[in-house]
Design a protein around this motif. Structure first.
Motif, short mmCIF file in Angstrom:
data_model
loop_
_atom_site.label_atom_id
_atom_site.label_comp_id
_atom_site.label_asym_id
_atom_site.label_seq_id
_atom_site.Cartn_x
_atom_site.Cartn_y
_atom_site.Cartn_z
N GLN A 159 0.84 -1.19 0.00
CA GLN A 159 0.00 0.00 0.00
C GLN A 159 0.88 1.24 0.00
O GLN A 159 1.72 1.41 0.87
N ASP A 165 1.34 3.43 2.96
CA ASP A 165 0.09 4.13 3.25
C ASP A 165 -0.51 3.49 4.49
O ASP A 165 -1.09 2.40 4.42
N ALA A 168 -4.49 3.02 4.54
CA ALA A 168 -4.89 1.91 3.69
C ALA A 168 -4.44 0.57 4.28
O ALA A 168 -5.16 -0.44 4.18
N SER A 169 -3.28 0.54 4.91
CA SER A 169 -2.78 -0.68 5.52
C SER A 169 -3.66 -1.12 6.68
O SER A 169 -3.97 -2.31 6.83
#
Length: 247
Positions: A159, A165, A168-169
């Motif tokens: 990500q 990120d 997002a992770s």
């Protein structure tokens, strides 16, 4: 260990059941709960003279550290900290295994790294929870492939481009049912998470030590303006163990 806040109904040592009541907080429905657990000397250093947080831990801090790991679905940690502190797959202390009912026996460790490389000690098979690699989409393909062979390709999450990120992770972890997140640092990862508004609670221990020198603080971030609301405070052998809700 004595409870200072919230003021207990009875004075005296805190039972394991009471400690569990303080720390076993479920994420909101359909959401996640991210905790950051750190330790500091009285003068603000996040490590001892050897550069390790383990040298400023105390027995009471270690007990709550083990409890927080038992609470977590996943332990989020930077690769530098994994290497420096010699992380191995997570194993829940027998004292707190009642918290694992209806869940996996041990929490997952999720390593944040731009290199795509899983530190060697986390590749060890045997007792302990699984390992997930959180890396970037432009990480070295050979390193990512090697890590996939070591921990399973489905345990590699990419990500973000030049940096991982984190939002997002965390979303990718939640999709796997890993919604109780415990971040154990280091200061760079911790600072980024707080700066991005991704931390719900800070669990901070004050070790009764003075280090001086130029040790790191618990957060390494240039831009940060946040505030905590005190949720609980424990005391034992000159150690203070606090928990703040980030507001």
């Amino acid at each position: 260990m004595r409870q200072l806040l919230p003021v207990p109904k009875r004075s005296g040592d805190v039972s394991d059941a009471a400690l569990i009541d303080l720390y076993d907080i479920a994420p909101p429905p359909g959401g996640r709960l991210v905790r950051l657990n750190m330790v500091s000397t009285l003068d603000g250093a996040a490590t001892g003279q050897d550069g390790l947080s383990g040298t400023i831990n105390t027995p009471s801090d270690s007990a709550v550290f083990a409890l927080l790991r038992a609470w977590a679905d996943v332990i989020l940690v930077g690769a530098g900290t994994v290497r420096a502190e010699s992380y191995a797959p997570a194993v829940v202390d027998e004292r707190w295994r009642s918290l694992r009912e209806d869940r996996e026996a041990h929490p997952t460790i999720a390593v944040v790294t731009r290199s795509g490389i899983v530190p060697s000690r986390l590749r060890t098979e045997g007792e302990g929870g699984p390992v997930i690699l959180l890396t970037t989409t432009d990480a070295d393909p050979d390193a990512v492939a090697e890590s996939g062979r070591a921990i399973g390709t489905d345990h590699v999450v990419q990500q973000g481009d030049s940096s991982v990120d984190l939002a997002a992770s965390l979303g990718a972890l939640a999709e796997r049912g890993l919604t109780r997140v415990l971040c154990e640092g280091g200061p760079t990862l911790a600072g980024e998470l707080v700066t991005l508004g991704l931390v719900d609670e800070l669990c901070l221990t004050w070790s009764p030590l003075l280090r001086a020198g130029h040790g790191p603080r618990i957060l390494d971030s240039e831009e940060l303006e946040s505030k905590g609301a005190l949720a609980s405070l424990l005391h034992e052998d000159d150690t203070l163990i606090g928990r703040w809700r980030i507001v």
